[in-house]
Design an enzyme around this catalytic site. Structure first.
Site, mmCIF file in Angstrom:
data_model
loop_
_atom_site.group_PDB
_atom_site.id
_atom_site.type_symbol
_atom_site.label_atom_id
_atom_site.label_comp_id
_atom_site.label_asym_id
_atom_site.label_seq_id
_atom_site.Cartn_x
_atom_site.Cartn_y
_atom_site.Cartn_z
ATOM 1 N N HIS A 17 0.833 -1.211 0.000
ATOM 2 C CA HIS A 17 0.000 0.000 0.000
ATOM 3 C C HIS A 17 0.870 1.264 0.000
ATOM 4 O O HIS A 17 0.619 2.208 -0.743
ATOM 5 C CB HIS A 17 -0.872 0.066 1.257
ATOM 6 C CG HIS A 17 -1.950 -0.970 1.347
ATOM 7 N ND1 HIS A 17 -2.154 -1.730 2.480
ATOM 8 C CD2 HIS A 17 -2.889 -1.373 0.457
ATOM 9 C CE1 HIS A 17 -3.181 -2.554 2.280
ATOM 10 N NE2 HIS A 17 -3.636 -2.360 1.052
ATOM 11 N N LYS A 41 -18.824 -4.634 7.474
ATOM 12 C CA LYS A 41 -17.657 -5.471 7.183
ATOM 13 C C LYS A 41 -16.858 -5.692 8.465
ATOM 14 O O LYS A 41 -16.741 -4.776 9.286
ATOM 15 C CB LYS A 41 -16.800 -4.755 6.131
ATOM 16 C CG LYS A 41 -15.958 -5.704 5.310
ATOM 17 C CD LYS A 41 -15.349 -5.021 4.110
ATOM 18 C CE LYS A 41 -14.069 -5.740 3.719
ATOM 19 N NZ LYS A 41 -13.349 -5.080 2.663
ATOM 20 N N ARG A 90 -1.809 -6.310 -8.268
ATOM 21 C CA ARG A 90 -0.705 -7.251 -8.122
ATOM 22 C C ARG A 90 -0.785 -8.243 -9.276
ATOM 23 O O ARG A 90 -0.108 -8.091 -10.271
ATOM 24 C CB ARG A 90 -0.817 -7.974 -6.755
ATOM 25 C CG ARG A 90 -0.431 -7.104 -5.584
ATOM 26 C CD ARG A 90 -1.037 -7.596 -4.312
ATOM 27 N NE ARG A 90 -2.492 -7.487 -4.346
ATOM 28 C CZ ARG A 90 -3.269 -7.469 -3.297
ATOM 29 N NH1 ARG A 90 -2.760 -7.582 -2.098
ATOM 30 N NH2 ARG A 90 -4.576 -7.339 -3.408
ATOM 31 N N SER A 128 -2.823 -7.964 2.960
ATOM 32 C CA SER A 128 -3.053 -7.779 4.406
ATOM 33 C C SER A 128 -3.487 -9.078 5.081
ATOM 34 O O SER A 128 -2.971 -9.446 6.144
ATOM 35 C CB SER A 128 -4.112 -6.699 4.654
ATOM 36 O OG SER A 128 -3.709 -5.465 4.127
HETATM 37 P P1 ADP Z 1 -9.931 -3.161 -0.647
HETATM 38 O O1 ADP Z 1 -10.723 -3.899 0.388
HETATM 39 O O2 ADP Z 1 -10.595 -1.893 -1.113
HETATM 40 O O3 ADP Z 1 -9.425 -3.999 -1.788
HETATM 41 P P2 ADP Z 1 -7.190 -3.155 0.350
HETATM 42 O O4 ADP Z 1 -6.693 -2.462 1.561
HETATM 43 O O5 ADP Z 1 -7.119 -4.640 0.303
HETATM 44 O O6 ADP Z 1 -8.668 -2.615 0.158
HETATM 45 O O7 ADP Z 1 -6.429 -2.591 -0.943
HETATM 46 C C1 ADP Z 1 -6.456 -1.235 -1.283
HETATM 47 C C2 ADP Z 1 -5.777 -1.050 -2.639
HETATM 48 O O8 ADP Z 1 -4.399 -1.356 -2.522
HETATM 49 C C3 ADP Z 1 -6.334 -1.983 -3.723
HETATM 50 O O9 ADP Z 1 -6.332 -1.279 -4.949
HETATM 51 C C4 ADP Z 1 -5.326 -3.108 -3.747
HETATM 52 O O10 ADP Z 1 -5.283 -3.745 -5.023
HETATM 53 C C5 ADP Z 1 -4.044 -2.328 -3.485
HETATM 54 N N1 ADP Z 1 -2.991 -3.175 -2.944
HETATM 55 C C6 ADP Z 1 -3.039 -3.996 -1.881
HETATM 56 N N2 ADP Z 1 -1.847 -4.630 -1.695
HETATM 57 C C7 ADP Z 1 -1.026 -4.194 -2.677
HETATM 58 C C8 ADP Z 1 0.339 -4.479 -3.068
HETATM 59 N N3 ADP Z 1 1.076 -5.354 -2.406
HETATM 60 N N4 ADP Z 1 0.837 -3.823 -4.145
HETATM 61 C C9 ADP Z 1 0.055 -2.952 -4.827
HETATM 62 N N5 ADP Z 1 -1.220 -2.654 -4.539
HETATM 63 C C10 ADP Z 1 -1.753 -3.254 -3.480
#
Ligand code: ADP
Length: 163
Positions: A17, A41, A90, A128
């Site tokens: 992130h 959620k 990813r 995560s």
């Molecule tokens: P959501 O529940 O909205 O998917 P996340 O916190 O899982 O929220 O992810 C937020 C954003 O960050 C999403 O666009 C996700 O694809 C991106 N993201 C998560 N992990 C990575 C990573 N390792 N590299 C690049 N983008 C990531």
């Protein structure tokens, strides 16, 4: 001035992130990280905890601000006058999901453009949910999340929280 939003759960924020936040901050005039506070959620970290972690992690980047939001992201975009929404990708299955989501959001508000940003390769496997599971099993997560997040995850596990 072009403001970009970076919306997500950030439960908790990972190095993946933070890589996207920092790269976006280098491209756009301003970046707003918008943390989802969806009451339906289940999150490991409360909205307040996720907000405080993210605030600390971006404190050295002057053009990034952090918000909590419990409604449609396109409504936030309208209010903040943001023209762009960044999402990280990813692997290919991320792309499929993000592509559909971008179509949905475009239908809700055609003025907001989604830009998909591929992860830098070293963050390819960071997710995560997997990081929390790995930590619960005693694995070393120190290269996957910023230090304050690793400490917070360890505390949650000690408290017996459902991760
Ligand atoms: P959501 O529940 O909205 O998917 P996340 O916190 O899982 O929220 O992810 C937020 C954003 O960050 C999403 O666009 C996700 O694809 C991106 N993201 C998560 N992990 C990575 C990573 N390792 N590299 C690049 N983008 C990531």
């Amino acid at each position: 001035m072009i403001r970009a939003l970076f919306p997500g759960s950030f439960d908790p924020p990972t190095n993946g992130h933070m890589n996207i936040v920092r790269r976006a901050a280098g491209i756009f005039d301003a970046v707003s990280v918008v943390i989802a506070a969806n009451p339906n959620k289940h999150y490991t970290f409360s909205a307040e905890e996720r907000y405080r972690m993210m605030e600390e992690l971006v404190s050295d980047v002057p053009n990034v601000d952090v918000h909590l939001w419990d409604r449609l992201i396109v409504e936030f975009a309208e209010r903040a006058d943001a023209k762009v929404m960044i999402r990280g990708v990813r692997a290919l299955d991320d792309f499929e999901y993000e592509f559909e989501l971008s179509m949905l959001n475009k239908g809700l508000n055609p003025r907001v453009e989604t830009i998909l940003m591929p992860t830098d390769p070293q963050y390819f496997v960071l997710r995560s949910s997997a990081i929390k599971e790995l930590a619960r099993l005693g694995g070393d997560i120190s290269t996957m999340v910023p230090e304050p997040v690793a400490i917070a995850i360890a505390r949650k596990i000690r408290e017996g929280a459902h991760t």
